[in-house]
Design a protein around this motif. Sequence first.
Motif, PDB file in Angstrom:
ATOM      1  N   LYS A 177      -3.280  -5.975   8.667  1.00  0.00           N
ATOM      2  CA  LYS A 177      -4.088  -7.188   8.762  1.00  0.00           C
ATOM      3  C   LYS A 177      -4.268  -7.613  10.218  1.00  0.00           C
ATOM      4  O   LYS A 177      -5.342  -8.083  10.613  1.00  0.00           O
ATOM      5  CB  LYS A 177      -3.463  -8.305   7.932  1.00  0.00           C
ATOM      6  CG  LYS A 177      -3.589  -8.085   6.430  1.00  0.00           C
ATOM      7  CD  LYS A 177      -3.139  -9.292   5.638  1.00  0.00           C
ATOM      8  CE  LYS A 177      -3.474  -9.105   4.167  1.00  0.00           C
ATOM      9  NZ  LYS A 177      -3.170 -10.298   3.355  1.00  0.00           N
ATOM     10  N   THR A 178      -3.217  -7.450  11.009  1.00  0.00           N
ATOM     11  CA  THR A 178      -3.312  -7.773  12.435  1.00  0.00           C
ATOM     12  C   THR A 178      -4.375  -6.921  13.117  1.00  0.00           C
ATOM     13  O   THR A 178      -5.211  -7.423  13.874  1.00  0.00           O
ATOM     14  CB  THR A 178      -1.950  -7.569  13.127  1.00  0.00           C
ATOM     15  OG1 THR A 178      -1.006  -8.500  12.589  1.00  0.00           O
ATOM     16  CG2 THR A 178      -2.048  -7.773  14.629  1.00  0.00           C
ATOM     17  N   ASP A 179      -4.341  -5.624  12.835  1.00  0.00           N
ATOM     18  CA  ASP A 179      -5.328  -4.723  13.443  1.00  0.00           C
ATOM     19  C   ASP A 179      -6.755  -5.095  13.024  1.00  0.00           C
ATOM     20  O   ASP A 179      -7.669  -5.129  13.855  1.00  0.00           O
ATOM     21  CB  ASP A 179      -5.034  -3.274  13.043  1.00  0.00           C
ATOM     22  CG  ASP A 179      -3.770  -2.733  13.700  1.00  0.00           C
ATOM     23  OD1 ASP A 179      -3.325  -3.321  14.707  1.00  0.00           O
ATOM     24  OD2 ASP A 179      -3.222  -1.736  13.199  1.00  0.00           O
ATOM     25  N   LEU A 180      -6.950  -5.379  11.732  1.00  0.00           N
ATOM     26  CA  LEU A 180      -8.280  -5.734  11.236  1.00  0.00           C
ATOM     27  C   LEU A 180      -8.767  -7.048  11.844  1.00  0.00           C
ATOM     28  O   LEU A 180      -9.933  -7.182  12.219  1.00  0.00           O
ATOM     29  CB  LEU A 180      -8.260  -5.842   9.710  1.00  0.00           C
ATOM     30  CG  LEU A 180      -8.085  -4.532   8.938  1.00  0.00           C
ATOM     31  CD1 LEU A 180      -7.809  -4.816   7.468  1.00  0.00           C
ATOM     32  CD2 LEU A 180      -9.327  -3.656   9.090  1.00  0.00           C
ATOM     33  N   MET A 181      -7.859  -8.013  11.940  1.00  0.00           N
ATOM     34  CA  MET A 181      -8.228  -9.319  12.482  1.00  0.00           C
ATOM     35  C   MET A 181      -8.595  -9.195  13.962  1.00  0.00           C
ATOM     36  O   MET A 181      -9.592  -9.752  14.422  1.00  0.00           O
ATOM     37  CB  MET A 181      -7.060 -10.288  12.284  1.00  0.00           C
ATOM     38  CG  MET A 181      -7.378 -11.735  12.628  1.00  0.00           C
ATOM     39  SD  MET A 181      -7.091 -12.075  14.377  1.00  0.00           S
ATOM     40  CE  MET A 181      -7.114 -13.855  14.376  1.00  0.00           C
TER      41      MET A 181
END
Length: 200
Positions: A177-181
């Motif tokens: 989720k961090t990477d996508l955000m």
Amino acid sequence: MTPLERAAYGLNWQVDHQRRVAVICDALTDYLSNKAGGPGGGDADLCGGVALFLAAIFAHEAGLPLGVAVEGITHKLARMFADIEAKGAMPPHDVKKNMRAATEAACAKLAELYGDETQGPGAGSLSPGQFGILVADYHYSKGSTDELFQRGLTAALEAGAEAWRAQGEGEDEMDQKTDLMLDASLRHWFRLTGRAVRSL
């Protein structure tokens, strides 16, 4: 290394306000755990004061949209009071009462500090991509510099991690989720500011 720390290290961003928040929460927990005489009548006032101080940090240093700040401080206070209860620093009924009062005070302070800003969604109710775009749009609407946007994005990642952790996400899911955000927010910021977006 947490997703936030990895992102901050990789992009050479500062996370000063997160460190201050962590130090403040840890200091209060340690104080209540170790003070002579056990729980006392002034504990609620002390917790309320910390909540107001945290609200000011979230409002003035973090650069978060109001909804994200409200969600972030709610999760942060919940974790702080869980630590206080786990260490036996406050009776459980006082923990619940003081957490409710501190959260209400902090949210009221945030509403005051943000003025007429409308409270939007928090990280927990958005997809990582939507969350990243929200942060970029917010900073663009405020006329933020790259530096202010980066600071706000780092703070948003911390708030997102708190929200995802509260939803029971594991470290692998939080990393994804961090990477996508990050990807969504940076790409949108570059588009908004008229810069080329490279394909990965």
